[in-house]
Design a protein around this motif. Structure first.
Motif, PDB file in Angstrom:
ATOM      1  N   PHE A 149      -6.449   0.718  15.998  1.00 34.21           N
ATOM      2  CA  PHE A 149      -6.555   0.215  14.642  1.00 34.21           C
ATOM      3  C   PHE A 149      -7.183   1.301  13.783  1.00 34.21           C
ATOM      4  N   LEU A 150      -6.396   1.893  12.896  1.00 31.97           N
ATOM      5  CA  LEU A 150      -6.905   2.949  12.020  1.00 31.97           C
ATOM      6  C   LEU A 150      -6.740   2.506  10.575  1.00 31.97           C
ATOM      7  N   GLU A 151      -7.851   2.204   9.955  1.00 27.68           N
ATOM      8  CA  GLU A 151      -7.821   1.609   8.620  1.00 27.68           C
ATOM      9  C   GLU A 151      -8.673   2.454   7.673  1.00 27.68           C
ATOM     10  N   LEU A 152      -8.010   3.149   6.780  1.00 32.67           N
ATOM     11  CA  LEU A 152      -8.719   4.040   5.843  1.00 32.67           C
ATOM     12  C   LEU A 152      -8.389   3.666   4.406  1.00 32.67           C
ATOM     13  N   ASN A 153      -7.894   2.465   4.193  1.00 25.93           N
ATOM     14  CA  ASN A 153      -7.406   2.094   2.858  1.00 25.93           C
ATOM     15  C   ASN A 153      -8.535   1.846   1.848  1.00 25.93           C
ATOM     16  N   TYR A 154      -8.159   1.839   0.596  1.00 29.17           N
ATOM     17  CA  TYR A 154      -9.119   1.672  -0.511  1.00 29.17           C
ATOM     18  C   TYR A 154     -10.226   2.723  -0.485  1.00 29.17           C
ATOM     19  N   ASN A 155      -9.832   3.976  -0.509  1.00 29.81           N
ATOM     20  CA  ASN A 155     -10.785   5.066  -0.678  1.00 29.81           C
ATOM     21  C   ASN A 155     -10.176   6.053  -1.654  1.00 29.81           C
ATOM     22  N   ALA A 173      -2.025  -0.595  14.129  1.00 35.51           N
ATOM     23  CA  ALA A 173      -2.105  -0.671  12.675  1.00 35.51           C
ATOM     24  C   ALA A 173      -2.510   0.677  12.104  1.00 35.51           C
ATOM     25  N   LEU A 174      -1.740   1.152  11.126  1.00 33.51           N
ATOM     26  CA  LEU A 174      -2.059   2.397  10.425  1.00 33.51           C
ATOM     27  C   LEU A 174      -2.095   2.085   8.936  1.00 33.51           C
ATOM     28  N   HIS A 175      -3.293   1.933   8.419  1.00 35.55           N
ATOM     29  CA  HIS A 175      -3.473   1.517   7.027  1.00 35.55           C
ATOM     30  C   HIS A 175      -4.077   2.662   6.215  1.00 35.55           C
ATOM     31  N   LEU A 176      -3.213   3.378   5.537  1.00 38.08           N
ATOM     32  CA  LEU A 176      -3.667   4.499   4.697  1.00 38.08           C
ATOM     33  C   LEU A 176      -3.438   4.181   3.227  1.00 38.08           C
ATOM     34  N   ASP A 177      -3.183   2.930   2.918  1.00 40.67           N
ATOM     35  CA  ASP A 177      -2.821   2.528   1.559  1.00 40.67           C
ATOM     36  C   ASP A 177      -3.997   2.621   0.593  1.00 40.67           C
ATOM     37  N   ARG A 178      -3.668   2.636  -0.667  1.00 40.39           N
ATOM     38  CA  ARG A 178      -4.648   2.655  -1.770  1.00 40.39           C
ATOM     39  C   ARG A 178      -5.586   3.836  -1.693  1.00 40.39           C
ATOM     40  N   ASN A 179      -4.968   5.006  -1.622  1.00 42.21           N
ATOM     41  CA  ASN A 179      -5.685   6.266  -1.745  1.00 42.21           C
ATOM     42  C   ASN A 179      -4.923   7.117  -2.747  1.00 42.21           C
ATOM     43  N   GLN A 180      -5.085   8.427  -2.657  1.00 44.88           N
ATOM     44  CA  GLN A 180      -4.370   9.308  -3.582  1.00 44.88           C
ATOM     45  C   GLN A 180      -3.581  10.329  -2.790  1.00 44.88           C
ATOM     46  N   LEU A 181      -2.954   9.856  -1.728  1.00 49.65           N
ATOM     47  CA  LEU A 181      -2.232  10.756  -0.836  1.00 49.65           C
ATOM     48  C   LEU A 181      -0.939  11.231  -1.496  1.00 49.65           C
ATOM     49  N   THR A 182      -0.598  12.488  -1.242  1.00 46.31           N
ATOM     50  CA  THR A 182       0.581  13.095  -1.856  1.00 46.31           C
ATOM     51  C   THR A 182       1.520  13.644  -0.781  1.00 46.31           C
ATOM     52  N   GLY A 183       2.672  14.124  -1.216  1.00 50.15           N
ATOM     53  CA  GLY A 183       3.635  14.715  -0.286  1.00 50.15           C
ATOM     54  C   GLY A 183       4.568  13.665   0.292  1.00 50.15           C
ATOM     55  N   ASN A 184       5.310  14.084   1.308  1.00 51.49           N
ATOM     56  CA  ASN A 184       6.334  13.220   1.912  1.00 51.49           C
ATOM     57  C   ASN A 184       5.755  12.353   3.018  1.00 51.49           C
ATOM     58  N   ILE A 185       6.493  11.314   3.349  1.00 48.95           N
ATOM     59  CA  ILE A 185       6.186  10.569   4.575  1.00 48.95           C
ATOM     60  C   ILE A 185       6.708  11.420   5.732  1.00 48.95           C
ATOM     61  N   PRO A 197       3.197   0.932  15.018  1.00 45.57           N
ATOM     62  CA  PRO A 197       2.138   0.233  14.273  1.00 45.57           C
ATOM     63  C   PRO A 197       2.673  -0.434  13.010  1.00 45.57           C
ATOM     64  N   ASP A 198       1.908  -1.373  12.493  1.00 44.26           N
ATOM     65  CA  ASP A 198       2.134  -1.816  11.123  1.00 44.26           C
ATOM     66  C   ASP A 198       1.801  -0.630  10.226  1.00 44.26           C
ATOM     67  N   LEU A 199       2.714  -0.279   9.347  1.00 44.72           N
ATOM     68  CA  LEU A 199       2.543   0.934   8.548  1.00 44.72           C
ATOM     69  C   LEU A 199       2.321   0.587   7.079  1.00 44.72           C
ATOM     70  N   PHE A 200       1.127   0.855   6.600  1.00 42.41           N
ATOM     71  CA  PHE A 200       0.795   0.575   5.198  1.00 42.41           C
ATOM     72  C   PHE A 200       0.454   1.883   4.494  1.00 42.41           C
ATOM     73  N   LEU A 201       1.359   2.308   3.613  1.00 39.96           N
ATOM     74  CA  LEU A 201       1.137   3.552   2.860  1.00 39.96           C
ATOM     75  C   LEU A 201       1.189   3.300   1.360  1.00 39.96           C
ATOM     76  N   SER A 202       1.072   2.056   0.959  1.00 42.55           N
ATOM     77  CA  SER A 202       1.274   1.702  -0.457  1.00 42.55           C
ATOM     78  C   SER A 202       0.179   2.251  -1.365  1.00 42.55           C
ATOM     79  N   HIS A 203       0.445   2.208  -2.671  1.00 45.49           N
ATOM     80  CA  HIS A 203      -0.555   2.631  -3.666  1.00 45.49           C
ATOM     81  C   HIS A 203      -1.080   4.032  -3.404  1.00 45.49           C
ATOM     82  N   ASN A 204      -0.165   4.957  -3.159  1.00 44.08           N
ATOM     83  CA  ASN A 204      -0.523   6.368  -3.084  1.00 44.08           C
ATOM     84  C   ASN A 204       0.368   7.113  -4.064  1.00 44.08           C
TER      85      ASN A 204
END
Ligand SMILES: *[C@@H]1O[C@H](CO)[C@@H](O)[C@H](O)[C@H]1NC(C)=O
Ligand SMILES: *[C@@H]1O[C@H](CO)[C@@H](O)[C@H](O)[C@H]1NC(C)=O
Ligand SMILES: *[C@@H]1O[C@H](CO)[C@@H](O)[C@H](O)[C@H]1NC(C)=O
Ligand SMILES: *[C@@H]1O[C@H](CO)[C@@H](O)[C@H](O)[C@H]1NC(C)=O
Ligand SMILES: *[C@@H]1O[C@H](CO)[C@@H](O)[C@H](O)[C@H]1NC(C)=O
Length: 332
Positions: A149-155, A173-185, A197-204
């Protein structure tokens, strides 16, 4: 009772209540020392006031847990406190048996993901969400092979999405959503070596195309919404997948919806605010599990197929398209 005996009783009572707790302390002294260093690094916050030297860290302290067999600290969890300020202390890397590290909803926890976290080889759960953390999402996380479980969202993380995380064999679970990540998936996210994993990359601020390798992936849940992704997204779908939740809304995706085949396992499908063309496929009437459906703000045309759940959604699921018509929109 004889005086001698009662004195003896008194003395033994004294020793058992006063001395025994410290003698039989479960807390590992090395762990205890490290925890005090962490407390000091955080400036002795009120939330850690149960961390006292005369108390057993395994039985009396809040925010930590010990493994019942080894009595080593295996869990450190601090959440919801806006008075906790500063960075993640380097000393967290000196709790070698940590399996769970949760620092959540600490808005004044800033700075990078502490590099010493790379030493925590037993880590299964790393949740550092809803903080003020910044810097990049480090590659070294891919060395923590037991992470589920890797959850780094909302930072405020910046930089790219590390492709190496696809090497984590047990990730659920890979939750990297709601950050300011750039570039390609990264295209490696179409080839996770183990579990998918469940893949959450939203709000970047992700750009480019969704990798074609996603055709191989059967995500349970995937959320790529609110980025700047373009091109095709049809590879996410497919008759034989068991995907349940897909949110691709608010991107610049451009593909012909008529040609997509959906699996009947879909529960939620949000495609609003893209550049999809074509019409709504008849096959969508067969999706009996569908609870949320939104194709508004696209470039769709033609009649909404009649049947299944499609007429149970309100007009806002369909409005702002080029020429969609039929219930629940006005008839064609
Ligand atoms: C922590 O952050 C909050 C905003 O979430 C702010 O109002 C508060 O003053 C900060 N506290 C400290 C001690 O810096
Ligand atoms: C990873 O997890 C497996 C299964 O739970 C366990 O056997 C193994 O010892 C763990 N490895 C580490 C480094 O903790
Ligand atoms: C992210 O950084 C911006 C300024 O760069 C700041 O206004 C914002 O509060 C930060 N967000 C978080 C979650 O810390
Ligand atoms: C779906 O599965 C069926 C049965 O296993 C197989 O015949 C068919 O080729 C598969 N379709 C696709 C698009 O993979
Ligand atoms: C569909 O999405 C649009 C745009 O975000 C929104 O206004 C509308 O309320 C949504 N409708 C439903 C049913 O989700």
């Amino acid at each position: 009772m004889d005086l001698k005996l009662s004195t003896l009783l008194c003395i033994s009572l004294f020793f058992s209540t006063i001395l025994t707790p410290t003698l039989s302390e479960l807390c590992n002294p090395t762990d205890k020392k490290v925890l005090f260093e962490i407390k000091t690094a955080f400036n002795n916050p009120y939330i850690l006031s149960s961390w006292k030297s005369d108390a057993d860290c395994c039985t009396d302290w809040y925010n930590v847990e010990c493994d019942p067999n080894t009595n080593r600290i295996n869990s450190l969890t601090i959440f919801t406190d806006d008075r906790l300020t500063g960075q993640i202390p380097a000393q967290v890397g000196d709790l070698p048996y940590l399996e769970t590290l949760v620092l959540r909803k600490l808005p004044n926890l800033t700075g990078p993901i502490q590099p010493s976290i790379a030493k925590l080889k037993h880590l299964k759960m790393l949740r550092l969400s809803w903080n003020g953390l910044s810097g990049s999402v480090p590659d070294f996380l891919s060395q923590l092979k037991n992470l589920t479980f890797l959850e780094l969202n909302y930072n405020n993380f910046t930089g790219s999405v590390p492709s190496s995380l696809s090497k984590l064999p047990n990730l659920l679970a890979l939750h990297l959503d709601r950050n300011q990540l750039t570039g390609n998936i990264p295209s490696s996210y179409g080839k996770f070596v183990g579990t998918v994993p469940d893949l959450f990359l939203s709000h970047n601020k992700l750009t480019g195309k969704i990798p074609t390798s996603f055709a191989n992936m059967n995500f349970d849940r995937i959320d790529l919404s609110r980025n700047m992704l373009e091109g095709d997204a049809s590879m996410i779908f497919g008759m034989n997948k068991t995907t349940q939740i897909v949110d691709l809304s608010r991107n610049m995706l451009e593909f012909d919806l008529s040609k997509v085949v959906f699996s009947t396992s879909l529960i939620s499908l949000d495609l609003n605010h893209n550049r999809m063309t074509g019409s709504i496929p008849e096959q969508l009437t067969q999706l009996d599990n569908l609870q949320l459906f939104n194709v508004s703000y696209n470039r769709l045309c033609g009649q909404i197929p009649v049947g299944g759940k499609l007429q149970s959604f309100d007009t806002t699921s369909y409005f702002h398209n080029r020429c969609l018509c039929g219930a629940p929109l006005p008839s064609c």
